[in-house]
Design a protein around this motif. Sequence first.
Motif, short mmCIF file in Angstrom:
data_model
loop_
_atom_site.label_atom_id
_atom_site.label_comp_id
_atom_site.label_asym_id
_atom_site.label_seq_id
_atom_site.Cartn_x
_atom_site.Cartn_y
_atom_site.Cartn_z
N GLU A 114 -40.19 23.81 38.13
CA GLU A 114 -40.90 22.54 38.33
C GLU A 114 -42.01 22.72 39.36
OE1 GLU A 114 -37.62 19.94 39.25
OE2 GLU A 114 -37.40 19.36 37.13
N ARG A 115 -41.75 23.47 40.43
CA ARG A 115 -42.79 23.73 41.43
C ARG A 115 -43.96 24.51 40.83
NH1 ARG A 115 -38.13 24.07 44.37
NH2 ARG A 115 -37.96 26.34 44.24
N ALA A 116 -43.70 25.28 39.78
CA ALA A 116 -44.76 26.05 39.10
C ALA A 116 -45.47 25.22 38.03
CB ALA A 116 -44.16 27.31 38.47
N GLY A 117 -45.07 23.95 37.87
CA GLY A 117 -45.76 23.08 36.93
C GLY A 117 -45.05 22.84 35.62
N PHE A 118 -43.87 23.41 35.42
CA PHE A 118 -43.13 23.19 34.18
C PHE A 118 -42.52 21.79 34.20
CE2 PHE A 118 -43.58 27.68 34.11
CZ PHE A 118 -43.51 28.06 32.78
N ARG A 119 -42.50 21.16 33.03
CA ARG A 119 -41.95 19.82 32.88
C ARG A 119 -41.09 19.77 31.63
NH1 ARG A 119 -43.09 19.91 37.37
NH2 ARG A 119 -44.82 18.90 38.40
N ASP A 120 -40.16 18.83 31.60
CA ASP A 120 -39.38 18.59 30.39
C ASP A 120 -40.33 18.13 29.28
OD1 ASP A 120 -36.85 19.15 31.45
OD2 ASP A 120 -36.69 17.14 32.28
N THR A 121 -39.98 18.46 28.06
CA THR A 121 -40.78 18.03 26.92
C THR A 121 -40.04 16.93 26.17
OG1 THR A 121 -39.80 19.64 25.40
CG2 THR A 121 -41.73 20.35 26.65
N LEU A 122 -40.78 16.22 25.36
CA LEU A 122 -40.17 15.17 24.54
C LEU A 122 -39.29 15.75 23.44
CD1 LEU A 122 -43.16 12.71 24.16
CD2 LEU A 122 -41.19 12.51 25.68
N PHE A 123 -39.55 16.99 23.09
CA PHE A 123 -38.83 17.61 21.99
C PHE A 123 -38.11 18.86 22.49
CE2 PHE A 123 -42.65 15.53 20.38
CZ PHE A 123 -42.06 14.56 19.60
N PRO A 124 -36.91 18.70 23.06
CA PRO A 124 -36.19 19.87 23.58
C PRO A 124 -35.78 20.82 22.46
CG PRO A 124 -34.78 17.94 23.64
CD PRO A 124 -36.14 17.48 23.20
N ALA A 125 -35.56 22.05 22.83
CA ALA A 125 -35.15 23.07 21.86
C ALA A 125 -33.83 22.68 21.20
CB ALA A 125 -35.00 24.42 22.55
N MET A 126 -33.73 22.98 19.93
CA MET A 126 -32.48 22.86 19.19
C MET A 126 -32.20 24.22 18.59
SD MET A 126 -33.02 19.20 17.26
CE MET A 126 -31.38 19.20 16.53
N ARG A 127 -30.94 24.57 18.44
CA ARG A 127 -30.58 25.87 17.91
C ARG A 127 -29.45 25.74 16.90
NH1 ARG A 127 -30.82 28.31 23.65
NH2 ARG A 127 -33.00 28.89 23.72
N ALA A 128 -29.44 26.66 15.97
CA ALA A 128 -28.34 26.77 15.00
C ALA A 128 -28.05 28.25 14.80
CB ALA A 128 -28.73 26.13 13.67
N LYS A 129 -26.79 28.59 14.72
CA LYS A 129 -26.41 29.96 14.36
C LYS A 129 -26.59 30.12 12.87
CE LYS A 129 -23.43 31.82 17.77
NZ LYS A 129 -22.35 32.74 17.87
N LEU A 130 -27.25 31.18 12.48
CA LEU A 130 -27.44 31.48 11.06
C LEU A 130 -26.56 32.67 10.69
CD1 LEU A 130 -31.32 31.19 10.89
CD2 LEU A 130 -29.61 29.42 10.45
N VAL A 131 -25.85 32.53 9.63
CA VAL A 131 -24.92 33.58 9.23
C VAL A 131 -25.48 34.33 8.05
CG1 VAL A 131 -22.58 34.10 8.53
CG2 VAL A 131 -23.04 32.20 10.05
#
Length: 131
Positions: A114-131
């Motif tokens: 956050e001190r380096a300028g990073f901010r939360d986004t409206l679209f957070p990462a989502m993940r799925a395991k692919l088999v």
Amino acid sequence: MFVAMGVTDPDPTWRKNAHEWFSSRLDDPNYHFAVVEVGGTVVACAVGAVRDAAPSPAVPDGRDALVNNVSTAPSFRGRGYGRMAFGSVMVWACELGIRRAELMATAVGRGMYERAGFRDTLFPAMRAKLV
């Protein structure tokens, strides 16, 4: 780092795969590996990777940087070593003309980012395991 991310039982093949992955990219200008040594021992590290994606309004040239593997050995935390490794990646990205960086933050690292300028986004990462 993996414990902080909640990874408690990783697939044992990851070490071999990681060794091969890092080794094959050491001389690739699209990757930056920063390490901080104290007394000949690596105590902190960070990785930067240029990502090639479709151009968008937020990233007109389509290139951004993924920052990952920012980690400091537990007994060396609080001395600025992680910040040094992270800073090295950020300088590298800026020197390449990269205009946006992305990372996944743990609670421990969040303040530094956050001190380096990073901010939360409206679209957070989502993940799925692919088999």
